[in-house]
Scaffold this active site. Structure first.
Site, short mmCIF file in Angstrom:
data_model
loop_
_atom_site.label_atom_id
_atom_site.label_comp_id
_atom_site.label_asym_id
_atom_site.label_seq_id
_atom_site.Cartn_x
_atom_site.Cartn_y
_atom_site.Cartn_z
N ARG A 59 78.99 92.13 -57.08
CA ARG A 59 77.64 92.15 -55.84
C ARG A 59 76.66 93.15 -56.77
NH1 ARG A 59 79.56 92.27 -50.63
NH2 ARG A 59 81.35 93.13 -50.71
N ASP A 78 79.69 88.91 -52.64
CA ASP A 78 80.68 88.55 -53.60
C ASP A 78 81.52 88.09 -53.57
OD1 ASP A 78 81.50 89.33 -50.61
OD2 ASP A 78 83.48 90.72 -51.70
N LYS A 127 72.23 78.07 -45.72
CA LYS A 127 73.38 77.61 -46.01
C LYS A 127 72.97 75.62 -45.07
CE LYS A 127 77.14 79.32 -49.12
NZ LYS A 127 78.54 78.93 -49.35
N ASP A 175 75.74 81.05 -43.83
CA ASP A 175 76.52 80.20 -43.98
C ASP A 175 77.06 79.19 -42.99
OD1 ASP A 175 78.84 78.20 -45.05
OD2 ASP A 175 79.86 79.52 -45.05
P1 5GP Z 1 78.80 82.86 -42.01
O1 5GP Z 1 79.69 84.42 -40.26
O2 5GP Z 1 77.35 82.80 -41.62
O3 5GP Z 1 79.51 81.87 -41.76
O4 5GP Z 1 79.03 83.54 -43.27
C1 5GP Z 1 78.94 84.78 -43.17
C2 5GP Z 1 78.93 86.18 -44.13
O5 5GP Z 1 79.68 85.60 -44.97
C3 5GP Z 1 77.99 85.98 -45.21
O6 5GP Z 1 76.96 87.12 -44.42
C4 5GP Z 1 78.74 86.74 -46.52
O7 5GP Z 1 79.49 87.83 -46.64
C5 5GP Z 1 80.19 85.91 -47.05
N1 5GP Z 1 79.64 84.03 -46.95
C6 5GP Z 1 78.68 83.17 -46.18
N2 5GP Z 1 77.99 82.35 -47.77
C7 5GP Z 1 79.06 83.21 -48.64
C8 5GP Z 1 78.52 82.55 -50.63
O8 5GP Z 1 78.41 81.99 -50.78
N3 5GP Z 1 79.19 83.56 -51.55
C9 5GP Z 1 79.78 84.97 -50.83
N4 5GP Z 1 79.84 85.87 -52.02
N5 5GP Z 1 79.74 85.23 -49.50
C10 5GP Z 1 79.72 84.56 -48.63
#
Ligand code: 5GP
Ligand code: MG
Length: 183
Positions: free
Chosen positions: A169, A163, A135, A107
């Site tokens: 999940r 989740d 994303k 994300d």
């Molecule tokens: P980041 O550090 O890249 O922002 O987020 C990493 C983690 O956030 C991912 O491995 C996941 O566990 C969670 N995450 C990010 N976007 C989403 C989403 O759209 N849906 C869900 N369920 N989890 C997300």
């Protein structure tokens, strides 16, 4: 469970079980070609990457080793905090190993960029990332992701390991969660 079982909670189905399996076979074929003649260790990031790991590993028609890490970043909300903690470290010494980190979604990329610098400091022979989903915000971070399934819009998605408050999940597909579920 199937999308039909939680239909009112989803705005749409982004990727079906079948599309996901096809994509993982494509990624596996690329990995096979890139790592011919080299041993690989795939590292899954718990808990979200469990499904991707299970299916990607079986799509790879070669030997590999699997290990797991658990990190926390999100808490129970839908926004990344940027605060990363190792909850479970690798059991494997990755010095001189060819490591592929397997994640289900990137994300902001905060979690992964932290993780990658942590793993890089352990002197692996090589270190690459494979993620099923990415994303737009992630593109702003300076992380080279070698294997990406799909780039998706900035919406909160669930299913196939992803989740919302530990639910969804086990949904076979990946769908966009309806705002009424979390607001
Ligand atoms: P980041 O550090 O890249 O922002 O987020 C990493 C983690 O956030 C991912 O491995 C996941 O566990 C969670 N995450 C990010 N976007 C989403 C989403 O759209 N849906 C869900 N369920 N989890 C997300
Ligand atoms: Mg994750």
């Amino acid at each position: 469970m199937d999308s039909a079982d939680v239909e009112p909670d989803l705005v749409n189905i982004l990727f079906t079980e079948e599309q996901i399996q096809t994509k993982l076979r494509e990624l596996a074929a690329k990995i096979e070609a890139d790592y011919a003649g080299r041993e690989i260790l795939i590292v899954g990031i718990l808990r979200g990457a469990v499904m991707v790991m299970a299916d990607l590993a079986r799509a790879l028609n070669r030997h590999l080793e699997m290990d797991w890490m658990a990190v926390s970043s999100y808490g129970s909300g839908t926004k990344s905090s940027g605060v990363v903690r190792i909850l479970k470290d690798l059991d494997t010494d990755i010095t001189n190993r060819h490591v592929i980190v397997v994640d289900e979604i990137i994300d902001t990329g905060l979690t992964l960029s932290w993780l990658i610098s942590n793993l890089a400091s352990r002197n692996p022979a090589s270190l690459e990332i494979c993620t099923l989903l990415r994303k737009p915000e992630a593109l702003q971070m300076d992380i080279a992701v070698k294997y990406v399934g799909w780039d998706i819009p900035n919406e909160f998605v669930v299913g196939y390991g992803l989740d919302y408050q530990e639910k969804y999940r086990n949904l076979r597909d990946i769908g966009t969660l309806a705002p009424h579920v979390y607001s």
